[in-house]
Scaffold this motif. Sequence first.
Motif, PDB file in Angstrom:
ATOM      1  N   ALA A 121       9.193   5.447 108.505  1.00 17.11           N
ATOM      2  CA  ALA A 121       8.299   6.449 109.092  1.00 17.11           C
ATOM      3  C   ALA A 121       8.795   7.875 108.887  1.00 17.11           C
ATOM      4  CB  ALA A 121       8.121   6.178 110.580  1.00 17.11           C
ATOM      5  N   GLY A 122       9.985   8.045 108.377  1.00 13.14           N
ATOM      6  CA  GLY A 122      10.541   9.371 108.152  1.00 13.14           C
ATOM      7  C   GLY A 122      11.769   9.265 107.285  1.00 13.14           C
ATOM      8  N   PRO A 123      12.388  10.375 106.962  1.00 15.85           N
ATOM      9  CA  PRO A 123      13.608  10.341 106.154  1.00 15.85           C
ATOM     10  C   PRO A 123      14.705   9.551 106.879  1.00 15.85           C
ATOM     11  CG  PRO A 123      12.746  12.563 106.301  1.00 15.85           C
ATOM     12  CD  PRO A 123      11.968  11.738 107.285  1.00 15.85           C
ATOM     13  N   ILE A 124      15.372   8.665 106.152  1.00 15.63           N
ATOM     14  CA  ILE A 124      16.427   7.837 106.743  1.00 15.63           C
ATOM     15  C   ILE A 124      17.633   7.811 105.811  1.00 15.63           C
ATOM     16  CG2 ILE A 124      14.788   6.345 107.959  1.00 15.63           C
ATOM     17  CD1 ILE A 124      15.558   4.197 105.797  1.00 15.63           C
ATOM     18  N   SER A 125      18.734   7.301 106.335  1.00 18.38           N
ATOM     19  CA  SER A 125      19.897   7.090 105.479  1.00 18.38           C
ATOM     20  C   SER A 125      19.595   5.911 104.548  1.00 18.38           C
ATOM     21  CB  SER A 125      21.141   6.830 106.334  1.00 18.38           C
ATOM     22  OG  SER A 125      20.962   5.709 107.153  1.00 18.38           O
ATOM     23  N   PRO A 126      20.275   5.840 103.411  1.00 21.96           N
ATOM     24  CA  PRO A 126      19.957   4.801 102.421  1.00 21.96           C
ATOM     25  C   PRO A 126      20.186   3.387 102.961  1.00 21.96           C
ATOM     26  CG  PRO A 126      21.429   6.460 101.492  1.00 21.96           C
ATOM     27  CD  PRO A 126      21.326   6.735 102.957  1.00 21.96           C
ATOM     28  N   LEU A 127      19.345   2.460 102.518  1.00 19.41           N
ATOM     29  CA  LEU A 127      19.573   1.054 102.831  1.00 19.41           C
ATOM     30  C   LEU A 127      20.826   0.572 102.090  1.00 19.41           C
ATOM     31  CD1 LEU A 127      16.068  -0.648 102.466  1.00 19.41           C
ATOM     32  CD2 LEU A 127      17.180   0.156 104.534  1.00 19.41           C
ATOM     33  N   LEU A 128      21.500  -0.403 102.654  1.00 18.92           N
ATOM     34  CA  LEU A 128      22.591  -1.079 101.975  1.00 18.92           C
ATOM     35  C   LEU A 128      22.064  -2.461 101.610  1.00 18.92           C
ATOM     36  CD1 LEU A 128      25.519  -1.302 101.020  1.00 18.92           C
ATOM     37  CD2 LEU A 128      26.114  -2.064 103.330  1.00 18.92           C
ATOM     38  N   VAL A 129      21.925  -2.723 100.308  1.00 21.13           N
ATOM     39  CA  VAL A 129      21.372  -3.990  99.840  1.00 21.13           C
ATOM     40  C   VAL A 129      22.386  -4.607  98.880  1.00 21.13           C
ATOM     41  CG1 VAL A 129      19.406  -5.134  98.773  1.00 21.13           C
ATOM     42  CG2 VAL A 129      19.051  -3.023 100.062  1.00 21.13           C
ATOM     43  N   GLN A 130      22.842  -5.823  99.216  1.00 23.78           N
ATOM     44  CA  GLN A 130      23.877  -6.480  98.430  1.00 23.78           C
ATOM     45  C   GLN A 130      23.506  -7.935  98.150  1.00 23.78           C
ATOM     46  OE1 GLN A 130      26.989  -5.821 101.375  1.00 23.78           O
ATOM     47  NE2 GLN A 130      28.012  -4.424  99.962  1.00 23.78           N
ATOM     48  N   GLY A 131      23.934  -8.409  96.991  1.00 26.14           N
ATOM     49  CA  GLY A 131      23.895  -9.829  96.696  1.00 26.14           C
ATOM     50  C   GLY A 131      25.276 -10.387  96.972  1.00 26.14           C
ATOM     51  N   VAL A 132      25.345 -11.476  97.726  1.00 26.52           N
ATOM     52  CA  VAL A 132      26.619 -12.114  98.049  1.00 26.52           C
ATOM     53  C   VAL A 132      26.571 -13.517  97.454  1.00 26.52           C
ATOM     54  CG1 VAL A 132      28.188 -12.828  99.896  1.00 26.52           C
ATOM     55  CG2 VAL A 132      26.727 -10.806 100.211  1.00 26.52           C
ATOM     56  N   MET A 133      27.459 -13.807  96.505  1.00 31.83           N
ATOM     57  CA  MET A 133      27.486 -15.096  95.847  1.00 31.83           C
ATOM     58  C   MET A 133      28.750 -15.842  96.235  1.00 31.83           C
ATOM     59  SD  MET A 133      25.277 -13.121  94.102  1.00 31.83           S
ATOM     60  CE  MET A 133      26.401 -11.887  93.594  1.00 31.83           C
ATOM     61  N   ILE A 134      28.596 -17.172  96.448  1.00 30.88           N
ATOM     62  CA  ILE A 134      29.744 -18.005  96.790  1.00 30.88           C
ATOM     63  C   ILE A 134      29.540 -19.392  96.184  1.00 30.88           C
ATOM     64  CG2 ILE A 134      28.758 -18.698  99.008  1.00 30.88           C
ATOM     65  CD1 ILE A 134      31.711 -18.704 100.060  1.00 30.88           C
ATOM     66  N   GLY A 135      30.631 -19.948  95.677  1.00 28.90           N
ATOM     67  CA  GLY A 135      30.577 -21.291  95.121  1.00 28.90           C
ATOM     68  C   GLY A 135      31.923 -21.970  95.266  1.00 28.90           C
ATOM     69  N   THR A 136      31.898 -23.310  95.357  1.00 27.15           N
ATOM     70  CA  THR A 136      33.131 -24.081  95.447  1.00 27.15           C
ATOM     71  C   THR A 136      33.037 -25.307  94.550  1.00 27.15           C
ATOM     72  OG1 THR A 136      32.321 -25.343  97.344  1.00 27.15           O
ATOM     73  CG2 THR A 136      33.607 -23.371  97.833  1.00 27.15           C
ATOM     74  N   ALA A 137      34.177 -25.717  94.035  1.00 28.81           N
ATOM     75  CA  ALA A 137      34.292 -26.948  93.257  1.00 28.81           C
ATOM     76  C   ALA A 137      35.667 -27.534  93.563  1.00 28.81           C
ATOM     77  CB  ALA A 137      34.142 -26.664  91.768  1.00 28.81           C
ATOM     78  N   GLY A 138      35.688 -28.678  94.253  1.00 32.89           N
ATOM     79  CA  GLY A 138      36.973 -29.256  94.661  1.00 32.89           C
ATOM     80  C   GLY A 138      37.685 -28.322  95.613  1.00 32.89           C
ATOM     81  N   THR A 139      38.891 -27.931  95.254  1.00 31.78           N
ATOM     82  CA  THR A 139      39.669 -27.019  96.106  1.00 31.78           C
ATOM     83  C   THR A 139      39.563 -25.571  95.645  1.00 31.78           C
ATOM     84  OG1 THR A 139      41.644 -27.381  94.779  1.00 31.78           O
ATOM     85  CG2 THR A 139      41.319 -28.826  96.699  1.00 31.78           C
ATOM     86  N   GLN A 140      38.757 -25.317  94.621  1.00 29.13           N
ATOM     87  CA  GLN A 140      38.593 -23.963  94.086  1.00 29.13           C
ATOM     88  C   GLN A 140      37.336 -23.313  94.666  1.00 29.13           C
ATOM     89  OE1 GLN A 140      40.905 -22.547  91.913  1.00 29.13           O
ATOM     90  NE2 GLN A 140      42.010 -24.393  92.520  1.00 29.13           N
ATOM     91  N   GLY A 141      37.395 -22.021  94.864  1.00 33.83           N
ATOM     92  CA  GLY A 141      36.234 -21.298  95.363  1.00 33.83           C
ATOM     93  C   GLY A 141      36.163 -19.912  94.761  1.00 33.83           C
ATOM     94  N   ILE A 142      34.965 -19.368  94.758  1.00 33.46           N
ATOM     95  CA  ILE A 142      34.765 -18.012  94.243  1.00 33.46           C
ATOM     96  C   ILE A 142      33.716 -17.342  95.125  1.00 33.46           C
ATOM     97  CG2 ILE A 142      33.008 -18.771  92.592  1.00 33.46           C
ATOM     98  CD1 ILE A 142      33.944 -16.529  90.719  1.00 33.46           C
ATOM     99  N   SER A 143      33.914 -16.059  95.349  1.00 32.60           N
ATOM    100  CA  SER A 143      32.900 -15.274  96.065  1.00 32.60           C
ATOM    101  C   SER A 143      32.988 -13.830  95.576  1.00 32.60           C
ATOM    102  CB  SER A 143      33.086 -15.347  97.578  1.00 32.60           C
ATOM    103  OG  SER A 143      34.341 -14.817  97.953  1.00 32.60           O
ATOM    104  N   PHE A 144      31.840 -13.175  95.496  1.00 33.00           N
ATOM    105  CA  PHE A 144      31.797 -11.778  95.105  1.00 33.00           C
ATOM    106  C   PHE A 144      30.467 -11.186  95.515  1.00 33.00           C
ATOM    107  CE2 PHE A 144      30.364 -14.381  91.604  1.00 33.00           C
ATOM    108  CZ  PHE A 144      29.287 -13.736  91.056  1.00 33.00           C
ATOM    109  N   ILE A 145      30.372  -9.848  95.445  1.00 39.77           N
ATOM    110  CA  ILE A 145      29.140  -9.166  95.831  1.00 39.77           C
ATOM    111  C   ILE A 145      28.663  -8.284  94.682  1.00 39.77           C
ATOM    112  CG2 ILE A 145      29.699  -9.145  98.280  1.00 39.77           C
ATOM    113  CD1 ILE A 145      30.313  -6.146  97.989  1.00 39.77           C
ATOM    114  N   THR A 146      27.377  -7.978  94.715  1.00 40.41           N
ATOM    115  CA  THR A 146      26.788  -6.985  93.817  1.00 40.41           C
ATOM    116  C   THR A 146      26.040  -5.981  94.681  1.00 40.41           C
ATOM    117  OG1 THR A 146      24.759  -8.283  93.526  1.00 40.41           O
ATOM    118  CG2 THR A 146      26.515  -8.609  91.904  1.00 40.41           C
ATOM    119  N   GLU A 147      25.868  -4.773  94.175  1.00 42.14           N
ATOM    120  CA  GLU A 147      25.183  -3.710  94.915  1.00 42.14           C
ATOM    121  C   GLU A 147      23.806  -3.450  94.327  1.00 42.14           C
ATOM    122  OE1 GLU A 147      26.341  -1.647  97.516  1.00 42.14           O
ATOM    123  OE2 GLU A 147      28.117  -2.918  97.682  1.00 42.14           O
TER     124      GLU A 147
END
Length: 152
Positions: A121-147
């Motif tokens: 409805a008016g000027p605002i501060s920027p939105l924060l929009v991120q992709g959060v990815m996570i995956g696991t295989a056995g005892t290994q895992g990975i996670s990271f974000i994108t903007e």
Amino acid sequence: MSGLAGRFVCVLCLITLLLAAVPGHAGSPRSIYVPVYSSVVYGNKERTLSLTTMLSVRNTDARLPVTLTEVRYVNEKGQTVRNYLSAPLLLPPLGSARFIVEERDDTGGLGPSFIVTWNAAGPISPLLVQGVMIGTAGTQGISFITEGRPLP
């Protein structure tokens, strides 16, 4: 119209035009592009690890709400796979929303993205929009974000 009244109307028109050009102002929907990943390649044999993806949308403004009008999941060919909203979604000041693409969902291909369209409805501060990815295989895992990045 008299000279003074005509000038007043012109000033009001100019103010309206200037406000419409401000990001986040009513009548001026804005869109954000968010690259995400459905899988990553690992190892010497180009094996892939499937990922769960979460899109996080955060209203960083402490005063005004934001209305999400569209949250589209787009495949690697630029085609919309799914629209997550059936109606506009209001994010209160400092509020957030999340949208999930399950690990077994490969409809986006290797390079999917989200397009988030919003308004305020008016000027605002920027939105924060991120992709959060996570995956696991056995005892290994990975996670990271994108903007996310604003679209012109």
